[in-house]
Design a protein around this motif. Structure first.
Motif, PDB file in Angstrom:
ATOM      1  N   PHE A 169      53.752  38.186  38.969  1.00  0.00           N
ATOM      2  CA  PHE A 169      52.332  38.179  39.329  1.00  0.00           C
ATOM      3  C   PHE A 169      51.615  36.915  38.851  1.00  0.00           C
ATOM      4  O   PHE A 169      50.435  36.964  38.518  1.00  0.00           O
ATOM      5  N   THR A 170      52.330  35.779  38.814  1.00  0.00           N
ATOM      6  CA  THR A 170      51.740  34.560  38.256  1.00  0.00           C
ATOM      7  C   THR A 170      50.491  34.093  39.008  1.00  0.00           C
ATOM      8  O   THR A 170      49.620  33.468  38.428  1.00  0.00           O
ATOM      9  N   THR A 171      50.404  34.388  40.296  1.00  0.00           N
ATOM     10  CA  THR A 171      49.254  33.884  41.069  1.00  0.00           C
ATOM     11  C   THR A 171      48.163  34.946  41.252  1.00  0.00           C
ATOM     12  O   THR A 171      47.184  34.711  41.955  1.00  0.00           O
TER      13      THR A 171
ATOM     14  N   TYR B 277      49.648  50.655  39.292  1.00  0.00           N
ATOM     15  CA  TYR B 277      48.525  49.722  39.112  1.00  0.00           C
ATOM     16  C   TYR B 277      48.365  49.382  37.628  1.00  0.00           C
ATOM     17  O   TYR B 277      48.248  48.213  37.253  1.00  0.00           O
ATOM     18  N   LEU B 278      48.377  50.413  36.761  1.00  0.00           N
ATOM     19  CA  LEU B 278      48.234  50.187  35.313  1.00  0.00           C
ATOM     20  C   LEU B 278      49.383  49.334  34.771  1.00  0.00           C
ATOM     21  O   LEU B 278      49.171  48.444  33.944  1.00  0.00           O
ATOM     22  N   GLU B 279      50.593  49.618  35.270  1.00  0.00           N
ATOM     23  CA  GLU B 279      51.772  48.862  34.824  1.00  0.00           C
ATOM     24  C   GLU B 279      51.645  47.385  35.212  1.00  0.00           C
ATOM     25  O   GLU B 279      51.909  46.487  34.406  1.00  0.00           O
TER      26      GLU B 279
ATOM     27  N   GLU C  28      48.917  45.580  33.124  1.00  0.00           N
ATOM     28  CA  GLU C  28      49.399  45.230  31.784  1.00  0.00           C
ATOM     29  C   GLU C  28      50.333  44.020  31.856  1.00  0.00           C
ATOM     30  O   GLU C  28      50.281  43.130  31.006  1.00  0.00           O
ATOM     31  N   GLU C  29      51.158  43.992  32.898  1.00  0.00           N
ATOM     32  CA  GLU C  29      52.088  42.856  33.073  1.00  0.00           C
ATOM     33  C   GLU C  29      51.329  41.545  33.261  1.00  0.00           C
ATOM     34  O   GLU C  29      51.666  40.522  32.667  1.00  0.00           O
ATOM     35  N   ILE C  30      50.261  41.592  34.078  1.00  0.00           N
ATOM     36  CA  ILE C  30      49.451  40.385  34.318  1.00  0.00           C
ATOM     37  C   ILE C  30      48.763  39.949  33.033  1.00  0.00           C
ATOM     38  O   ILE C  30      48.771  38.773  32.668  1.00  0.00           O
ATOM     39  N   LYS C  31      48.205  40.914  32.305  1.00  0.00           N
ATOM     40  CA  LYS C  31      47.495  40.583  31.059  1.00  0.00           C
ATOM     41  C   LYS C  31      48.438  39.998  30.017  1.00  0.00           C
ATOM     42  O   LYS C  31      48.101  39.024  29.343  1.00  0.00           O
ATOM     43  N   SER C  32      49.626  40.575  29.890  1.00  0.00           N
ATOM     44  CA  SER C  32      50.566  40.076  28.872  1.00  0.00           C
ATOM     45  C   SER C  32      51.100  38.698  29.267  1.00  0.00           C
ATOM     46  O   SER C  32      51.340  37.838  28.425  1.00  0.00           O
ATOM     47  N   MET C  33      51.212  38.451  30.572  1.00  0.00           N
ATOM     48  CA  MET C  33      51.645  37.130  31.059  1.00  0.00           C
ATOM     49  C   MET C  33      50.591  36.089  30.706  1.00  0.00           C
ATOM     50  O   MET C  33      50.896  35.002  30.232  1.00  0.00           O
TER      51      MET C  33
ATOM     52  N   GLU D 154      45.258  37.445  39.642  1.00  0.00           N
ATOM     53  CA  GLU D 154      44.395  37.663  38.474  1.00  0.00           C
ATOM     54  C   GLU D 154      44.201  39.164  38.246  1.00  0.00           C
ATOM     55  O   GLU D 154      44.138  39.943  39.206  1.00  0.00           O
ATOM     56  N   ALA D 155      44.064  39.535  36.971  1.00  0.00           N
ATOM     57  CA  ALA D 155      43.868  40.952  36.620  1.00  0.00           C
ATOM     58  C   ALA D 155      42.654  41.533  37.356  1.00  0.00           C
ATOM     59  O   ALA D 155      42.688  42.667  37.853  1.00  0.00           O
ATOM     60  N   ASP D 156      41.569  40.741  37.457  1.00  0.00           N
ATOM     61  CA  ASP D 156      40.334  41.224  38.096  1.00  0.00           C
ATOM     62  C   ASP D 156      40.520  41.502  39.590  1.00  0.00           C
ATOM     63  O   ASP D 156      39.749  42.253  40.183  1.00  0.00           O
ATOM     64  N   ASP D 157      41.509  40.858  40.190  1.00  0.00           N
ATOM     65  CA  ASP D 157      41.709  40.998  41.641  1.00  0.00           C
ATOM     66  C   ASP D 157      42.720  42.078  42.002  1.00  0.00           C
ATOM     67  O   ASP D 157      42.831  42.464  43.177  1.00  0.00           O
ATOM     68  N   LEU D 158      43.485  42.563  41.034  1.00  0.00           N
ATOM     69  CA  LEU D 158      44.619  43.442  41.344  1.00  0.00           C
ATOM     70  C   LEU D 158      44.222  44.663  42.180  1.00  0.00           C
ATOM     71  O   LEU D 158      44.894  45.017  43.152  1.00  0.00           O
ATOM     72  N   SER D 159      43.093  45.296  41.832  1.00  0.00           N
ATOM     73  CA  SER D 159      42.717  46.523  42.557  1.00  0.00           C
ATOM     74  C   SER D 159      42.344  46.244  44.018  1.00  0.00           C
ATOM     75  O   SER D 159      42.381  47.149  44.849  1.00  0.00           O
ATOM     76  N   LEU D 160      42.038  44.976  44.345  1.00  0.00           N
ATOM     77  CA  LEU D 160      41.756  44.621  45.749  1.00  0.00           C
ATOM     78  C   LEU D 160      42.995  44.788  46.620  1.00  0.00           C
ATOM     79  O   LEU D 160      42.897  44.927  47.833  1.00  0.00           O
ATOM     80  N   TYR D 161      44.171  44.739  45.969  1.00  0.00           N
ATOM     81  CA  TYR D 161      45.429  44.774  46.713  1.00  0.00           C
ATOM     82  C   TYR D 161      46.032  46.184  46.763  1.00  0.00           C
ATOM     83  O   TYR D 161      47.154  46.373  47.208  1.00  0.00           O
ATOM     84  N   PHE D 162      45.254  47.167  46.307  1.00  0.00           N
ATOM     85  CA  PHE D 162      45.554  48.589  46.504  1.00  0.00           C
ATOM     86  C   PHE D 162      44.448  49.103  47.432  1.00  0.00           C
ATOM     87  O   PHE D 162      43.342  49.417  46.964  1.00  0.00           O
ATOM     88  N   PRO D 163      44.679  49.179  48.753  1.00  0.00           N
ATOM     89  CA  PRO D 163      43.588  49.469  49.696  1.00  0.00           C
ATOM     90  C   PRO D 163      42.804  50.732  49.370  1.00  0.00           C
ATOM     91  O   PRO D 163      41.579  50.781  49.560  1.00  0.00           O
TER      92      PRO D 163
END
Length: 293
Positions: free
Chosen positions: A225-227, A279-281, A284-289, A229-238
């Motif tokens: 998920f390098t590209t 989504y939570l997983e 967390e992966e994005i934040k830890s990265m 952002e944590a803030d955008d992740l929920s946009l990609y779950f319709p």
């Protein structure tokens, strides 16, 4: 001057196809200075005195752009997952779906080998199918032995640029070959002719299926998920994107905030628990990265 679509890039040449055939072109000299690199899938303007001596003059604006494989203007991703052997993985499917949504590409989910399932397992797969269809995704079930579903899948490629991706070991190449038996023969001939395997450089090529084109290399070879952002992740779950405007706080992460519309939808059964867990997983992966960097 003419307009066409790049269907192959190899050793500094771009092969541009339009109604008059395929033209071998080079990029314009000033492209490098302007930081323009034509990609397979690009719509371009070119001029050519003959089929082997053309120049690309302009690259038109892209709908999207993938890095691996390097390809532009992909309209859909055919995601091939097996019901078993290997076992169906909603976690991996959701990972793919996030990347596809982030690239603004339409996904179509194909689940193969459904005829090999026990009644209990079949019920489980049908539940997953219903969940994904409720979100708005198209889901196609394919039998491993019959040609059932193949004509439907073939029609999915029509008039579009597609990538095919999914679980390893599900036979994506076999599926393409079953849809179009000439395909693998043709790509083998091309490979031999171009000496693929002798070069270290892999080229990307769009090959015809029905009235559409498909990339001959799997899509999304990198699924980190390098590209994103944590803030955008929920946009990609319709199903979360639909609810998030009703959250009390702007920038709600849908984890511990009060009056979160996404969590309310989860409690009402409008969002599947496993989708929310993934989504939570991923969050967390994005934040830890980001912490690591």
């Amino acid at each position: 001057m003419a307009k066409g679509k790049i269907i192959k890039a190899l050793s500094g040449f771009y092969y541009v196809k339009n109604d008059d055939g395929v033209f071998q072109c080079r990029g314009r000299g000033n492209f490098r200075n302007r930081n323009i690199k034509p990609l397979v899938g690009d719509i371009v303007e070119f001029e050519a005195e003959n089929k082997t001596d053309g120049y690309i003059l302009e690259v038109f604006e892209r709908e999207n752009e993938m890095v691996r494989p390097p390809i532009a203007n992909v309209e859909q991703a055919i995601l091939v997952f097996s019901a078993q052997e290997p076992e169906f993985s909603p976690l991996l499917l959701n990972r793919f779906l996030v990347h596809i949504e982030a690239h603004h590409i339409i996904p179509i989910i194909c689940i193969s080998k459904v005829d090999l399932l026990t009644e209990e397992k079949k019920h489980e797969i049908l539940n997953y199918k219903a969940d994904y269809e409720k979100i708005g995704y198209e889901v196609v079930l394919i039998s491993s032995k019959k040609k059932e579903g193949l004509e439907l899948i073939k029609s999915l490629f029509d008039d579009k640029i597609s990538v095919i991706a999914g679980q390893s070991g599900v036979g994506k190449s076999s599926l393409l070959n079953a849809i179009n038996p000439e395909l693998l023969i043709e790509t083998n001939e091309i490979s031999t002719h171009l000496g693929r395997g002798k070069h270290t450089t892999r080229h990307v090529e769009l090959i015809p299926i029905g009235t559409g084109l498909v990339a001959d290399t799997p899509g999304f070879s990198s699924l980190d998920f390098t590209t994103i952002e944590a803030d955008d992740l929920s946009l990609y779950f319709p199903e979360m994107k639909k609810e998030m405007g009703n959250c009390k706080f702007r920038g709600c992460t849908h984890t511990s905030e009060p009056k979160c519309a996404v969590k309310a939808a989860l409690e009402n059964g409008e969002i599947a628990q496993y989708r929310y867990d993934h989504y939570l997983e991923f969050l967390e992966e994005i934040k830890s990265m980001k912490r690591r960097y």
